[in-house]
Design a protein around this motif. Structure first.
Motif, mmCIF file in Angstrom:
data_model
loop_
_atom_site.group_PDB
_atom_site.id
_atom_site.type_symbol
_atom_site.label_atom_id
_atom_site.label_comp_id
_atom_site.label_asym_id
_atom_site.label_seq_id
_atom_site.Cartn_x
_atom_site.Cartn_y
_atom_site.Cartn_z
ATOM 1 N N SER A 1 0.924 -1.167 0.069
ATOM 2 C CA SER A 1 0.123 -0.236 -0.277
ATOM 3 C C SER A 1 0.657 0.905 0.127
ATOM 4 N N THR A 2 2.816 1.425 0.462
ATOM 5 C CA THR A 2 3.305 2.070 0.234
ATOM 6 C C THR A 2 3.364 2.075 -0.542
ATOM 7 N N PHE A 3 4.338 1.503 -1.587
ATOM 8 C CA PHE A 3 5.019 1.651 -2.288
ATOM 9 C C PHE A 3 3.777 2.074 -3.971
ATOM 10 N N SER A 4 3.086 1.301 -3.879
ATOM 11 C CA SER A 4 2.012 0.510 -5.561
ATOM 12 C C SER A 4 1.759 1.831 -6.054
ATOM 13 N N GLU A 5 1.842 2.911 -5.662
ATOM 14 C CA GLU A 5 1.963 4.211 -6.583
ATOM 15 C C GLU A 5 2.525 4.681 -7.204
ATOM 16 N N LEU A 6 3.678 4.174 -6.950
ATOM 17 C CA LEU A 6 5.343 5.190 -7.171
ATOM 18 C C LEU A 6 5.651 4.530 -8.190
ATOM 19 N N PRO A 7 6.150 5.941 -9.099
ATOM 20 C CA PRO A 7 5.690 5.601 -10.818
ATOM 21 C C PRO A 7 6.960 4.532 -11.134
ATOM 22 N N TRP A 8 8.385 4.568 -10.043
ATOM 23 C CA TRP A 8 9.056 3.625 -10.662
ATOM 24 C C TRP A 8 8.746 1.915 -10.619
ATOM 25 N N VAL A 9 8.074 2.328 -9.406
ATOM 26 C CA VAL A 9 7.675 0.590 -9.409
ATOM 27 C C VAL A 9 6.306 0.816 -10.485
ATOM 28 N N ILE A 10 5.926 1.158 -10.507
ATOM 29 C CA ILE A 10 5.124 0.650 -12.503
ATOM 30 C C ILE A 10 5.897 0.712 -13.436
ATOM 31 N N MET B 1 8.384 -0.260 -13.414
ATOM 32 C CA MET B 1 9.240 -1.820 -13.122
ATOM 33 C C MET B 1 8.145 -3.018 -13.537
ATOM 34 N N THR B 2 7.079 -3.000 -13.439
ATOM 35 C CA THR B 2 6.381 -3.341 -13.534
ATOM 36 C C THR B 2 6.224 -3.806 -14.353
ATOM 37 N N HIS B 3 5.466 -2.853 -15.345
ATOM 38 C CA HIS B 3 5.747 -2.383 -17.217
ATOM 39 C C HIS B 3 6.720 -2.954 -18.004
ATOM 40 N N ALA B 4 7.656 -2.861 -17.496
ATOM 41 C CA ALA B 4 9.270 -2.884 -18.532
ATOM 42 C C ALA B 4 9.693 -4.505 -18.407
ATOM 43 N N ILE B 5 9.604 -5.720 -17.064
ATOM 44 C CA ILE B 5 9.737 -6.352 -17.134
ATOM 45 C C ILE B 5 8.856 -7.257 -17.596
ATOM 46 N N VAL B 6 7.695 -7.154 -18.237
ATOM 47 C CA VAL B 6 6.872 -7.432 -19.608
ATOM 48 C C VAL B 6 7.765 -8.437 -20.710
ATOM 49 N N PRO B 7 8.099 -7.541 -21.052
ATOM 50 C CA PRO B 7 9.028 -7.585 -22.796
ATOM 51 C C PRO B 7 9.918 -8.492 -22.123
ATOM 52 N N VAL B 8 10.975 -8.237 -20.880
ATOM 53 C CA VAL B 8 12.209 -8.599 -21.055
ATOM 54 C C VAL B 8 11.863 -10.010 -21.108
ATOM 55 N N VAL B 9 10.543 -10.880 -19.955
ATOM 56 C CA VAL B 9 10.042 -12.402 -20.028
ATOM 57 C C VAL B 9 9.454 -12.796 -20.879
ATOM 58 N N GLY B 10 8.682 -11.691 -21.997
ATOM 59 C CA GLY B 10 8.739 -12.152 -23.005
ATOM 60 C C GLY B 10 9.485 -13.006 -23.783
ATOM 61 N N VAL B 11 10.821 -11.909 -24.236
ATOM 62 C CA VAL B 11 11.563 -12.535 -24.391
ATOM 63 C C VAL B 11 12.737 -13.722 -24.300
ATOM 64 N N MET B 12 12.849 -14.131 -23.024
ATOM 65 C CA MET B 12 13.225 -15.263 -22.380
ATOM 66 C C MET B 12 12.437 -16.096 -22.683
ATOM 67 N N LEU B 13 10.575 -16.382 -22.836
ATOM 68 C CA LEU B 13 10.489 -17.250 -23.507
ATOM 69 C C LEU B 13 10.037 -17.648 -24.809
ATOM 70 N N ALA B 14 10.688 -16.490 -25.735
ATOM 71 C CA ALA B 14 10.413 -16.869 -27.128
ATOM 72 C C ALA B 14 11.380 -17.624 -27.347
ATOM 73 N N ILE B 15 12.675 -16.898 -26.858
ATOM 74 C CA ILE B 15 14.210 -18.115 -27.076
ATOM 75 C C ILE B 15 13.550 -18.889 -26.376
ATOM 76 N N LEU B 16 13.326 -19.221 -25.719
ATOM 77 C CA LEU B 16 12.898 -20.724 -24.697
ATOM 78 C C LEU B 16 11.951 -21.596 -26.079
ATOM 79 N N THR B 17 11.030 -21.192 -26.687
ATOM 80 C CA THR B 17 9.780 -21.317 -27.644
ATOM 81 C C THR B 17 11.109 -21.499 -28.615
#
Length: 182
Positions: free
Chosen positions: A99-108, A110-126
């Motif tokens: 509840s303290t950090f969820s609205e901070l811009p850097w947390v938001i 970070m959450t959005h930035a990690i999705v493409p990285v995981v997608g690339v990792m899965l694409a390579i494995l696929t």
């Protein structure tokens, strides 16, 4: 020393596997196949395929099997605990402070930035699995399975468990029977 290496490998997977099982698979592959060379790509692929047919989180199933294969029951317990302990600690810390950090811009961000990285990792494995399937099954049959599975999953909305079950039945029924030698 082997137990330490098992612990350290799966602890890193537990810490860095942001996003759950699918993002952990490439990390497990990197540790088990590339770094420690405990198994080769083919065996890893087989373990992943079997693990995906069973219920539960894939990272813990793979950790349990690999740990057991390397060091028996103590290795399995070591690998599973080292995989889940980071998540347990992180969940406690994150839930307390969410509840303290969820609205901070850097947390938001970070959450959005990690999705493409995981997608690339899965694409390579696929792609690695596509190459292995093409080598093992031939390109026509492999691509027929890929297209057929995509149609069944995406267009016809058939549950993946049904597709896996049917493919397992077909595989078991078409496997040549081994005749005993006298």
């Amino acid at each position: 020393m082997k137990h330490f290496h098992i612990f350290w490998s799966f602890f890193k997977v537990g810490v860095l596997g942001y996003g759950g099982g699918p993002s952990s698979i490439p990390l497990v592959h990197k540790e088990v196949v590339d770094h420690y060379k405990w198994m080769d790509d083919d065996e890893f692929s087989d373990i992943l395929a079997i693990g995906n047919t069973l219920p539960g989180p894939i990272a813990t199933k793979m950790a349990g099997y690999i740990g057991y294969r390397l060091a028996g029951w103590l290795g399995a317990i070591n690998a599973v605990l080292s995989t889940i302990v980071p998540s347990i600690i992180a969940m406690i810390i994150l839930l307390v402070s969410l509840s303290t950090f969820s609205e901070l811009p850097w947390v938001i961000g970070m959450t959005h930035a990690i999705v493409p990285v995981v997608g690339v990792m899965l694409a390579i494995l696929t792609w690695d699995f596509v190459k292995k399937g093409t080598k093992d099954l031939g390109w026509k049959f492999n691509w027929a399975l890929i297209v057929g599975s995509t149609v069944l999953l995406q267009l016809l909305n058939i549950h993946p468990a049904i597709i896996i079950l049917v493919l397992l039945i077909v595989a078991f029924s078409t496997t040549p029977k081994q005749e005993g030698k006298d």
